[in-house]
Design an enzyme around this catalytic site. Sequence first.
Site, mmCIF file in Angstrom:
data_model
loop_
_atom_site.group_PDB
_atom_site.id
_atom_site.type_symbol
_atom_site.label_atom_id
_atom_site.label_comp_id
_atom_site.label_asym_id
_atom_site.label_seq_id
_atom_site.Cartn_x
_atom_site.Cartn_y
_atom_site.Cartn_z
ATOM 1 C CE LYS A 28 -2.580 1.632 3.599
ATOM 2 N NZ LYS A 28 -2.657 3.004 3.691
ATOM 3 C CG ASP A 55 -5.284 4.466 1.078
ATOM 4 O OD1 ASP A 55 -6.407 4.577 0.915
ATOM 5 O OD2 ASP A 55 -5.105 4.290 2.257
ATOM 6 C CE LYS A 57 -8.128 6.623 3.712
ATOM 7 N NZ LYS A 57 -6.767 6.402 3.360
ATOM 8 C CG ASP A 60 -11.162 17.231 -6.818
ATOM 9 O OD1 ASP A 60 -11.878 18.200 -7.263
ATOM 10 O OD2 ASP A 60 -10.117 17.577 -6.541
ATOM 11 C CB THR A 119 -11.134 4.424 11.575
ATOM 12 O OG1 THR A 119 -10.124 4.640 10.940
ATOM 13 C CG2 THR A 119 -11.860 3.544 11.095
ATOM 14 N NE ARG A 210 1.162 1.755 13.261
ATOM 15 C CZ ARG A 210 0.186 2.550 13.917
ATOM 16 N NH1 ARG A 210 0.460 3.323 14.920
ATOM 17 N NH2 ARG A 210 -1.041 2.372 13.415
#
Length: 234
Positions: A28, A55, A57, A60, A119, A210
Amino acid sequence: MILALDIKEREAIYSLVKEVLPFIEFFKVGAVIFTRFGPGLVYDLKQRGCKVFLDLKYHDIPNTVYEACYQAAKIGVDMLTVHSLGGYKMMRSAMDGVKRYEDENGKRGPLILAVTILTSIGEKELHDELLIKGNLKDVVLKMAENALNAGIDGVVTSQNEISIIKNFNKDIVTVVPGIRPKWSERGDQKRITTPYEAIRSGADYIVVGRPIYAHPHPKEAAIKIVEEMESAGR
Ligand code: C5P
């Protein structure tokens, strides 16, 4: 599994990719490293045999998102994200941008995924800042429904919504972040899912950052997660 490359040094990215590549092939690329390194990073990853999930997002006006998705297809990404709050027309235009690439090149373009509500947005922000009524879960599901009605290929979702989304249409691709094996640190993630639970719940992909890149031995962490996914038996 998709490994989130949330690392700021280019050489560190390439050495991590090299280390885990036999076990992970999907990576990603988010706004930070794409802004820093540009499409050259995507070309480099593709040259190393990786698949790329861009990614960014997109959110527009429809024409801009159409062009952006067409360009993302041209640089070779395999999957990308748009923001469902951009609306039905914008999401249709995103699909049209990829379709243009497919018609011109005679091959499949990237899958388009919609993100629903970030989130980081809780019910308070939803009501007080965005003036969106209703509870968070209903809004998330409504956004997913809009995306599916617009013909979007998949959604980024939490484990809890997978079954409802698959009930709309079982072919919708579900991508689940916030993954934490039992042995890893939770970090800033609030709602977490183990790789096993996510796969059992029907996730098509999990996004892991991570627990692998911040692990002292990323390859071992990757292997452990792959084994955990396999033990879910799908
Ligand atoms: O390091 P960690 O495993 O928490 O990384 C998860 C990745 O998934 C990050 O790149 C994060 O931005 C992304 N993500 C997320 N939650 C979402 C959407 C994306 O954690 N709802």
